[in-house]
Design a protein around this motif. Structure first.
Motif, PDB file in Angstrom:
ATOM      1  N   VAL A 179     -44.129  50.675 -74.826  1.00 24.55           N
ATOM      2  CA  VAL A 179     -43.348  49.494 -74.778  1.00 24.55           C
ATOM      3  C   VAL A 179     -42.141  49.734 -75.877  1.00 24.55           C
ATOM      4  CG1 VAL A 179     -43.302  47.026 -75.112  1.00 24.55           C
ATOM      5  CG2 VAL A 179     -45.396  48.032 -74.381  1.00 24.55           C
ATOM      6  N   ASN A 180     -41.189  49.711 -75.052  1.00 24.81           N
ATOM      7  CA  ASN A 180     -39.868  50.131 -75.867  1.00 24.81           C
ATOM      8  C   ASN A 180     -39.274  48.676 -76.473  1.00 24.81           C
ATOM      9  OD1 ASN A 180     -40.420  52.838 -75.211  1.00 24.81           O
ATOM     10  ND2 ASN A 180     -39.116  52.534 -73.463  1.00 24.81           N
TER      11      ASN A 180
ATOM     12  N   TYR B   4     -43.088  57.428 -66.113  1.00 24.74           N
ATOM     13  CA  TYR B   4     -42.486  56.653 -65.152  1.00 24.74           C
ATOM     14  C   TYR B   4     -41.540  55.542 -65.967  1.00 24.74           C
ATOM     15  CZ  TYR B   4     -45.032  59.754 -61.863  1.00 24.74           C
ATOM     16  OH  TYR B   4     -45.581  60.663 -61.335  1.00 24.74           O
ATOM     17  N   PRO B   5     -40.540  55.434 -65.669  1.00 28.58           N
ATOM     18  CA  PRO B   5     -39.856  53.986 -66.064  1.00 28.58           C
ATOM     19  C   PRO B   5     -40.733  52.681 -65.720  1.00 28.58           C
ATOM     20  CG  PRO B   5     -38.572  54.846 -64.653  1.00 28.58           C
ATOM     21  CD  PRO B   5     -39.611  55.904 -64.757  1.00 28.58           C
ATOM     22  N   ALA B   6     -40.642  51.823 -66.564  1.00 27.95           N
ATOM     23  CA  ALA B   6     -41.329  50.570 -66.133  1.00 27.95           C
ATOM     24  C   ALA B   6     -40.989  49.454 -66.897  1.00 27.95           C
ATOM     25  CB  ALA B   6     -42.913  50.594 -66.516  1.00 27.95           C
ATOM     26  N   ASN B   7     -40.343  48.320 -66.368  1.00 29.47           N
ATOM     27  CA  ASN B   7     -39.997  47.149 -66.807  1.00 29.47           C
ATOM     28  C   ASN B   7     -40.566  45.654 -66.062  1.00 29.47           C
ATOM     29  OD1 ASN B   7     -37.992  46.337 -64.379  1.00 29.47           O
ATOM     30  ND2 ASN B   7     -37.670  48.260 -65.194  1.00 29.47           N
TER      31      ASN B   7
ATOM     32  N   ARG C 298     -48.427  45.855 -71.874  1.00 33.62           N
ATOM     33  CA  ARG C 298     -49.096  46.910 -71.662  1.00 33.62           C
ATOM     34  C   ARG C 298     -50.166  46.816 -70.575  1.00 33.62           C
ATOM     35  NH1 ARG C 298     -49.469  46.729 -77.428  1.00 33.62           N
ATOM     36  NH2 ARG C 298     -48.398  48.816 -78.294  1.00 33.62           N
ATOM     37  N   GLN C 299     -50.752  45.532 -70.513  1.00 34.24           N
ATOM     38  CA  GLN C 299     -51.540  45.452 -69.232  1.00 34.24           C
ATOM     39  C   GLN C 299     -50.768  45.347 -68.013  1.00 34.24           C
ATOM     40  OE1 GLN C 299     -54.945  45.036 -69.230  1.00 34.24           O
ATOM     41  NE2 GLN C 299     -55.047  45.677 -71.593  1.00 34.24           N
ATOM     42  N   ASP C 300     -49.651  44.720 -68.243  1.00 35.25           N
ATOM     43  CA  ASP C 300     -48.737  44.520 -66.916  1.00 35.25           C
ATOM     44  C   ASP C 300     -48.027  45.932 -66.373  1.00 35.25           C
ATOM     45  OD1 ASP C 300     -47.410  42.539 -65.177  1.00 35.25           O
ATOM     46  OD2 ASP C 300     -45.573  43.515 -65.701  1.00 35.25           O
ATOM     47  N   ILE C 301     -47.935  46.888 -67.455  1.00 30.18           N
ATOM     48  CA  ILE C 301     -47.266  48.275 -67.070  1.00 30.18           C
ATOM     49  C   ILE C 301     -48.507  48.881 -66.444  1.00 30.18           C
ATOM     50  CG2 ILE C 301     -46.617  50.631 -68.006  1.00 30.18           C
ATOM     51  CD1 ILE C 301     -45.473  48.761 -70.111  1.00 30.18           C
ATOM     52  N   GLY C 302     -49.881  48.683 -66.891  1.00 29.57           N
ATOM     53  CA  GLY C 302     -50.748  49.730 -66.241  1.00 29.57           C
ATOM     54  C   GLY C 302     -50.800  51.049 -66.269  1.00 29.57           C
ATOM     55  N   GLY C 303     -51.190  51.804 -65.216  1.00 27.53           N
ATOM     56  CA  GLY C 303     -51.484  53.372 -65.501  1.00 27.53           C
ATOM     57  C   GLY C 303     -52.377  53.702 -66.576  1.00 27.53           C
TER      58      GLY C 303
ATOM     59  N   GLY D 277     -40.389  49.914 -70.691  1.00 25.16           N
ATOM     60  CA  GLY D 277     -41.344  50.526 -71.161  1.00 25.16           C
ATOM     61  C   GLY D 277     -41.342  51.787 -70.188  1.00 25.16           C
ATOM     62  N   GLN D 278     -42.596  52.721 -70.314  1.00 24.54           N
ATOM     63  CA  GLN D 278     -42.865  53.607 -69.531  1.00 24.54           C
ATOM     64  C   GLN D 278     -44.492  53.568 -69.193  1.00 24.54           C
ATOM     65  OE1 GLN D 278     -41.468  56.758 -72.389  1.00 24.54           O
ATOM     66  NE2 GLN D 278     -40.334  57.426 -70.762  1.00 24.54           N
TER      67      GLN D 278
END
Length: 377
Positions: free
Chosen positions: A287-288, A200-203, A277-282, A170-171
């Motif tokens: 979430v893709n 920013y890219p996130a995974n 989403r919680q793990d991605i933060g920001g 996701g991002q």
């Protein structure tokens, strides 16, 4: 698949005092004679409610089966199937006659049962409070609490446990601010703070254990109504014993465990995406893609207690469900056109009275008297 013995084809228990049939007594762990009061405790020995490995289900050449009652009755109108010791009756879902279904096959034996806590009297009290709070319902609704057609029925549910591991991409969005100038409507130059987002890219990977995901195993009752009866105190469930069903009926399941697990996957998907989403933060998240692996999946068939009331009004069948454990009531109710019309007339009468009062008040307030003439000199 399970050590639970298949129950016998018929579950009638004679009273040790007078020989009549004893019935399960809600709120207890015993069967009681409705005539002489003789009571017999229900014992489960060292048996416990077990979780069954889901993988074992697919490896079995055939499923262990068992009958909850001596007969399977099928409604000719809504097709609901109920297991009971009665050879005839009326459908508790739509009020139509029941007939014996000679083609019914055996099913998976329940692993657990949540016994009734509310007896018929407590159920009537719960129904009475519910019907009394429906102001615009027809007066006939008040009679539902006295309806003898109200039946205590055990409704089958699947429960699933799963240890999930989910990989996501996701991002992550992070806010930053700039100051910009603008001209207001008066031609003056002003400044304001403007929010922007950098992405920013996130995974990553998230894990969660899901315990007792509850999925109705019958489509005879509306799924939303069953959902509204929650929460259920599942931890109070007892190992299945046919004695808990004495005096009650049990609905056969028509949702297979494989189909139930597919529904469970859909149910937990929003929870997993929120974990991502919680793990991605920001400040913001996108979430893709999410790929979830289910590990150590187990399941069991559980019977939950529901009082089902059906009644006819204006040529239509209406249904009310009562949680046999907590007394929660949910159901359909018609609206009385006469009561609604009367309420509208009362509102209009009140409005008219207020208008008349305002008009009269203004008229009284503006009334004046002629001035007294000044004396001559």
């Amino acid at each position: 698949m399970t050590d639970t013995p298949a129950p016998a084809a018929s579950h009638t228990y004679p009273c040790g005092g007078c020989g009549a049939r004893v019935q399960f007594a809600p709120g207890t762990n015993a069967m009681r004679c409705p005539y002489c009061g003789f009571q017999q405790e229900i014992t489960t020995g060292d048996r416990q409610v077990r979780e069954i490995a889901f993988a074992e289900l697919t490896r079995l050449p055939r499923k262990p089966v068992g009958a909850i009652g001596a007969y399977t009755l099928k409604c000719q109108r809504c097709a609901a199937q109920t297991q009971t010791n009665d050879i005839a009756g009326t459908c508790q879902f739509c009020g139509s006659p029941l007939v014996v279904d000679g083609t019914a096959t055996g099913q998976i034996v329940p692993e657990a049962v949540l016994p009734f806590m509310l007896d018929r009297g407590a159920m009537r009290d719960a129904l009475g409070k519910w019907t009394s709070s429906r102001w615009f319902a027809p007066s006939a609704l008040k009679k539902v609490r006295e309806a003898e057609s109200t039946k205590g029925t055990y409704v089958p549910h699947w429960t699933f446990d799963s240890q999930t591991v989910s990989q996501y991409s996701g991002q992550r969005g992070e806010h930053y601010y700039t100051t910009e100038r603008y001209t207001d409507s008066d031609g003056n130059t002003q400044t304001r703070r403007v929010q922007h987002t950098r992405w920013y890219p996130a995974n990553g990977v998230v894990e969660r254990f899901f315990d007792d995901i509850l999925i109705p195993a019958s489509v005879a009752l509306p799924q939303k109504k069953l959902h509204d009866l929650q929460p259920w105190p599942l931890l109070d469930a007892a190992p299945y014993q046919p004695q808990y069903l004495a005096g009650y009926s049990a609905l056969r399941y028509d949702v297979e465990p494989e189909q139930g697990f597919d529904t469970a996957r859909t149910t937990i998907e929003p929870v997993i995406r929120e974990d991502c989403r919680q793990d991605i933060g920001g400040d913001e998240q996108r979430v893709n893609d999410v790929a979830t692996q289910h590990n150590n999946v187990t399941f069991k068939l559980m019977l939950l207690p529901v009082w089902i009331a059906t009644y006819l009004h204006a040529g239509k069948t209406w249904q009310i469900l009562v949680n046999g454990r907590t007394g929660e009531v949910h159901g359909e109710r018609p609206y009385s056109k006469a009561k609604i019309a009367l309420a509208i007339l009362l509102v209009l009468a009140v409005i008219a009275a207020i208008i008349v009062w305002i008009v009269l008040s203004r008229h009284t307030g503006t009334t004046t008297t002629s001035p007294t003439p000044a004396p001559r000199r």
